[in-house]
Structure formats: structure tokens, C-alpha cells
Scaffold this active site. Structure first.
Site, PDB file in Angstrom:
ATOM      1  N   SER A   1       3.620  -1.713  10.360  1.00  0.00           N
ATOM      2  CA  SER A   1       5.071  -1.685  10.575  1.00  0.00           C
ATOM      3  C   SER A   1       5.766  -3.000  10.230  1.00  0.00           C
ATOM      4  O   SER A   1       6.729  -3.394  10.890  1.00  0.00           O
ATOM      5  CB  SER A   1       5.389  -1.245  12.013  1.00  0.00           C
ATOM      6  OG  SER A   1       4.927   0.081  12.235  1.00  0.00           O
TER       7      SER A   1
ATOM      8  N   LYS B   1       0.086   4.221  -0.328  1.00  0.00           N
ATOM      9  CA  LYS B   1      -0.566   5.439   0.199  1.00  0.00           C
ATOM     10  C   LYS B   1      -0.290   6.599  -0.769  1.00  0.00           C
ATOM     11  O   LYS B   1      -0.235   6.367  -1.984  1.00  0.00           O
ATOM     12  CB  LYS B   1      -0.111   5.700   1.631  1.00  0.00           C
ATOM     13  CG  LYS B   1      -0.302   4.438   2.504  1.00  0.00           C
ATOM     14  CD  LYS B   1      -0.098   4.642   3.961  1.00  0.00           C
ATOM     15  CE  LYS B   1      -0.320   3.301   4.679  1.00  0.00           C
ATOM     16  NZ  LYS B   1      -0.193   3.390   6.125  1.00  0.00           N
TER      17      LYS B   1
ATOM     18  N   GLY C   1       2.411   2.724  10.641  1.00  0.00           N
ATOM     19  CA  GLY C   1       3.279   3.872  10.405  1.00  0.00           C
ATOM     20  C   GLY C   1       3.998   4.354  11.648  1.00  0.00           C
ATOM     21  O   GLY C   1       4.572   5.440  11.652  1.00  0.00           O
TER      22      GLY C   1
ATOM     23  N   GLU D   1      -6.962   4.630   7.814  1.00  0.00           N
ATOM     24  CA  GLU D   1      -6.774   6.050   7.473  1.00  0.00           C
ATOM     25  C   GLU D   1      -8.012   6.602   6.781  1.00  0.00           C
ATOM     26  O   GLU D   1      -8.380   7.761   6.978  1.00  0.00           O
ATOM     27  CB  GLU D   1      -5.506   6.208   6.608  1.00  0.00           C
ATOM     28  CG  GLU D   1      -4.247   6.013   7.446  1.00  0.00           C
ATOM     29  CD  GLU D   1      -3.034   5.518   6.684  1.00  0.00           C
ATOM     30  OE1 GLU D   1      -3.021   5.587   5.435  1.00  0.00           O
ATOM     31  OE2 GLU D   1      -2.087   5.058   7.347  1.00  0.00           O
TER      32      GLU D   1
ATOM     33  N   ASN E   1       0.868  -1.184   0.000  1.00  0.00           N
ATOM     34  CA  ASN E   1       0.000   0.000   0.000  1.00  0.00           C
ATOM     35  C   ASN E   1       0.904   1.232   0.000  1.00  0.00           C
ATOM     36  O   ASN E   1       1.462   1.588   1.030  1.00  0.00           O
ATOM     37  CB  ASN E   1      -0.891  -0.031   1.247  1.00  0.00           C
ATOM     38  CG  ASN E   1      -1.757   1.216   1.360  1.00  0.00           C
ATOM     39  OD1 ASN E   1      -1.795   2.041   0.445  1.00  0.00           O
ATOM     40  ND2 ASN E   1      -2.456   1.361   2.472  1.00  0.00           N
TER      41      ASN E   1
ATOM     42  N   HIS F   1      -9.597   0.952   4.970  1.00  0.00           N
ATOM     43  CA  HIS F   1      -8.315   1.206   5.646  1.00  0.00           C
ATOM     44  C   HIS F   1      -8.549   2.183   6.789  1.00  0.00           C
ATOM     45  O   HIS F   1      -9.351   3.110   6.680  1.00  0.00           O
ATOM     46  CB  HIS F   1      -7.301   1.774   4.649  1.00  0.00           C
ATOM     47  CG  HIS F   1      -5.921   1.812   5.208  1.00  0.00           C
ATOM     48  ND1 HIS F   1      -5.506   2.798   6.077  1.00  0.00           N
ATOM     49  CD2 HIS F   1      -4.871   0.963   5.071  1.00  0.00           C
ATOM     50  CE1 HIS F   1      -4.252   2.558   6.424  1.00  0.00           C
ATOM     51  NE2 HIS F   1      -3.847   1.448   5.828  1.00  0.00           N
TER      52      HIS F   1
ATOM     53  N   GLU G   1      -5.129  -4.931  10.757  1.00  0.00           N
ATOM     54  CA  GLU G   1      -4.145  -3.850  10.903  1.00  0.00           C
ATOM     55  C   GLU G   1      -4.449  -3.053  12.168  1.00  0.00           C
ATOM     56  O   GLU G   1      -5.278  -2.129  12.138  1.00  0.00           O
ATOM     57  CB  GLU G   1      -4.222  -2.899   9.699  1.00  0.00           C
ATOM     58  CG  GLU G   1      -3.826  -3.507   8.381  1.00  0.00           C
ATOM     59  CD  GLU G   1      -3.286  -2.453   7.418  1.00  0.00           C
ATOM     60  OE1 GLU G   1      -2.198  -2.649   6.915  1.00  0.00           O
ATOM     61  OE2 GLU G   1      -3.952  -1.426   7.198  1.00  0.00           O
TER      62      GLU G   1
HETATM   63  P1  13P Z   1       3.015   0.688   7.633  1.00  0.00           P
HETATM   64  O1  13P Z   1       3.566  -0.600   7.071  1.00  0.00           O
HETATM   65  O2  13P Z   1       3.718   1.898   7.089  1.00  0.00           O
HETATM   66  O3  13P Z   1       2.920   0.649   9.120  1.00  0.00           O
HETATM   67  O4  13P Z   1       1.517   0.819   7.074  1.00  0.00           O
HETATM   68  C1  13P Z   1       0.663  -0.263   7.199  1.00  0.00           C
HETATM   69  C2  13P Z   1      -0.560   0.010   6.429  1.00  0.00           C
HETATM   70  O5  13P Z   1      -1.334   0.886   6.749  1.00  0.00           O
HETATM   71  C3  13P Z   1      -0.795  -0.797   5.225  1.00  0.00           C
HETATM   72  O6  13P Z   1      -2.076  -0.612   4.734  1.00  0.00           O
END
Ligand code: 13P
Length: 251
Positions: free
Chosen positions: A212, A11, A173, A97, A9, A95, A167
Site C-alpha cells: 500500500s 501484477k 492491496g 501472492e 509490480n 511474492h 512486504e
Molecule cells: P500494493 O502496493 O497494491 O499494496 O501491492 C504491493 C505488492 O504486492 C507489490 O509487490
């Protein structure tokens, strides 16, 4: 056996030029017949270029989101039919976010999941709890609620047509991943729910861990019995790192 599925992903990262460099490198790494399903979810702007760059390669493309409506007055949005046209085969739905920053609720996430399937796209349903919810002992009840809202009314005949990604929000992140035992426990609970709802088909639905994940810790998650893959953010932005993580899925 469930075939591992590792998804990137990106982003809101990478220009077209940067995406092109990434795909050129990735193609030198990935063999003709990888033992793992690979999905790259670039920003919408890079989907079409990705489709052309990866043509004929065993790498799937995913959208990071999409609206379930066919068309309409949704300024700034893009539909499932449109991302499919750009080459997407998978769609990240719900997701954290999107839930936190763009107000997506369980009802909208459910519509995205159902509509994705109607379009022949594989939804990657994201679920996960906040740190506060975990510390108050509510991690599973929160995740169960998210899963039930999205999948409770669903008809599922093909286990490959759905992916669930656990997740935990506090691990995204932050550089602080969950413990593999936490990931395994939640993935196992998700699987029990899937089996209770869909029977033997639920046994075959793949469950990912995300939060992460990096090349150093990937094997510890991907070695868990009920974790069938990873959804990777930051560490997926480098093709060598992403491929290393994918390799950890096959041991
Ligand atoms: P990170 O791997 O940067 O923690 O992000 C995970 C994520 O949100 C994948 O969709």
C-alpha cells in the site's frame, strides 16, 4: 550510500495497448540520468514490448516470477532464461501472492533466487508475515525463516545482485500500509541478518518496503534509514504516481 531502487509490480494488469500508453507517458517523466533505479515488472505478455519501448532508457525490466528449470514439462510456466531473453534484468521471487495462491514454498523460492543469479538476473526476494503472525509476536521469526531459506546457502560477491523486499501480507492491496516505524524495524533486522551472513557486502544490499505504498505515504517509508526503496503494486499502475513515488526516494 545505497542507491534507491523503486519497482513497479503491475501484477495481472494492462493490455499491450495500455502498456504502450504507460511507457510513452513514463518516458516523458523520467530524466536521462535518474537518481534512483527504476524497475517495471509488467505481465510476461508485455515484457518484449516494454523492452522495445524503453530501449536506451535507464529503466530496468523485471519479471513477476519465473521457473528456475532451464526447460521442461511445466505447462503454463516460463523460465528465467526466457524472461531474460525478453529483456528482464530483475525477477520478483517469492511474492506472497505466489506463495499463497500458487503454493510456492521456501525451497522453490530459494531455487528461484539462486537460479536467477546464475542467469545474471537480480532476484527481488519478497518476505513478509501475515497479520496473525504479527499479532502473535512472530513477525520477525517468520521473515527470518524466509530470508534464511532463500539466502542461507547463497554466495554473494556483489551487493547489487540481490534485493530484499519486506512486504507484510496484511498491507498488500489493502490500503492499510505498515507504519514507517514497523518498516524500518523489519528492514533493520533484515539488514543485520544480511551483515551477519555476508559481512560488509550485506551492508550494501538494498532492502525495499512494499504494501500500500502510494504517492502520499512514500516519503515516510523511503526516509527510513534501512529502507532503500519500494515495491509498489496498485499505485504503480499510473505512471505519474509511480514517478512521484520514485522521486520520494531521492528526497
Ligand atoms: P500494493 O502496493 O497494491 O499494496 O501491492 C504491493 C505488492 O504486492 C507489490 O509487490
Amino acid at each position: 550510500m545505497r542507491r534507491p531502487i523503486v519497482a513497479a509490480n503491475w501484477k495481472m494488469h494492462k493490455t499491450l495497448g495500455e502498456a504502450d500508453t504507460y511507457f510513452r507517458r513514463l518516458m516523458t517523466l523520467v530524466p536521462e540520468v535518474p537518481e534512483v533505479d527504476l524497475v517495471i515488472c509488467p505481465p510476461y505478455t508485455a515484457l518484449h514490448a516494454a523492452q522495445r519501448a524503453l530501449a536506451g532508457r535507464p529503466i530496468y525490466l523485471g519479471a513477476q516470477s519465473a521457473r528456475p528449470e532451464r526447460e521442461g514439462a511445466f505447462t503454463g510456466e516460463i523460465s528465467l532464461a526466457q524472461v531474460k531473453e525478453l529483456g528482464a534484468t530483475h525477477v520478483i521471487c517469492g511474492h506472497s501472492e505466489r506463495r499463497a495462491l500458487f503454493g510456492e514454498d521456501d525451497q522453490l523460492v530459494a531455487r528461484k533466487v539462486w537460479s536467477s543469479m546464475e542467469h545474471g538476473l537480480v532476484p527481488i526476494l519478497c518476505v513478509g508475515e501475515t497479520l496473525e503472525q504479527r499479532e502473535s509476536g512472530n513477525a520477525w521469526s517468520v521473515v527470518e525463516g524466509q530470508i534464511a531459506a532463500a539466502l542461507g546457502e547463497l554466495e554473494l560477491s556483489d551487493p547489487a545482485s540481490l534485493v530484499v523486499a519486506y512486504e507484510p501480507i496484511w498491507a498488500i492491496g489493502t490500503g492499510v500500509s505498515a507504519q514507517p516505524t514497523d518498516a524500518q524495524e523489519m528492514a533493520a533486522r533484515a539488514r543485520r541478518w544480511l551483515v551477519a551472513r555476508f559481512g560488509t557486502i550485506g551492508q550494501q544490499v538494498r532492502v525495499q518496503y512494499g504494501g500500500s505504498v502510494n504517492r502520499d505515504n512514500a516519503a515516510s517509508f523511503l526516509g527510513c534509514d534501512d529502507v532503500d526503496g519500494a515495491l509498489v503494486g496498485g499505485a504503480s499502475l499510473d505512471p505519474d504516481n509511480f514517478w512521484k513515488i520514485a522521486q520520494a526516494a531521492v528526497g
